[in-house]
Design a protein around this motif. Sequence first.
Motif: not given
Length: 356
Positions: A109-119, A164-172
């Motif tokens: 999900n988005l939180n999991d993806v953000v965590a991996k993207a940070k790494r 949804y796409t915009q929101s996820c990318l804004q979170t990233l």
Amino acid sequence: MKLQTIVCLLAISGLGACMKTTPVQSTTTSSTPASSKVTTATTTTTTAAASSSFAYGSDVSWLTQMESSGYKFYNNSGVQQDLFTILAGKGINAIRLRLWVNPSGGWCNLNDVVAKAKRAKAAGMNIMIDFHYSDTWADPGHQTVPAAWSSLSFTSLMNTVYNYTQSCLQTLSSNGITPTWVQVGNETNNGMLWPDGQASTNMKQYAWLINCGYNATKAVFPSCKVVVHLANGYDNTTFRWLFDGIKANSGNWDVVGMSMYPTAANWSTLNSECLANMQDMVSRYGKQVIICEAGMPVNDPTDCENFLKDLIAKTKSVSGGLGVFYWEPECYNNWQGYGSGAFGSNGEPTAAMNAF
């Protein structure tokens, strides 16, 4: 900035359309979603050869789930290390991460993806975000609408995909992540978000859904390359059918993405067919190409290494060839029943990873 599209309708013996994308400041919502007002697909010929930033990539979307299950990773000296450190030592410079809307268990999900993207960012790697637009696996045989979107009208579905796409990318973005590539859909050989976006029954709606993801991506990251991804990168007939249909319906994309999963017996033939397909995609549409997924059985690492070396060389030879991503190399001991990782039972990379 929000991408709006101004649509002018001209009636000359029928109905034609001229469309262009104009960035405007807006927080209003019209009766027709901004994301559905599609932009015209351009075909500017790609002339640059594969750049020095060629992506030697890995999809490691299972990583956090594996770690939570006690999996550890080791370099080829048997020293336990963070997976990103091991991959960097093998030449990997790019990471691909799948994103599910509301998955069971929360993984990907988005939180999991953000965590991996940070790494991945901390490891100095470029990032590809792979929107499945589903709660689970999306592939040529499965393109299930997220449960929360299942009763939406097509207009509402377009709005939802855009938002949804915009929101996820804004979170990233707010977490310091700027992806190099964004995939709108995963292995969409017959479209996505079925039945509304099933290409064989409604190519126009599929093309418009692509534009929802495309325009939302450009609204957040204007320089990000948007990928439309299909399985079977050697199947030129399907690629031509789908991308001709997208183009005819004013769909927009920057990069043609491909998957390649051959065997030891056929990889050489399929790689040659994939090369011909990549060359055709560049010349036919003026787009770049990338191998989003590649893999072979883990118990045949030597053939896999040869397959990957050849595929990398062929992709580099294409004007506009951007990179090759191995799909989930970190999987070992038959994780989730997947037998095409590139780490051995000892948790170390196999010879296959030497290709990078």
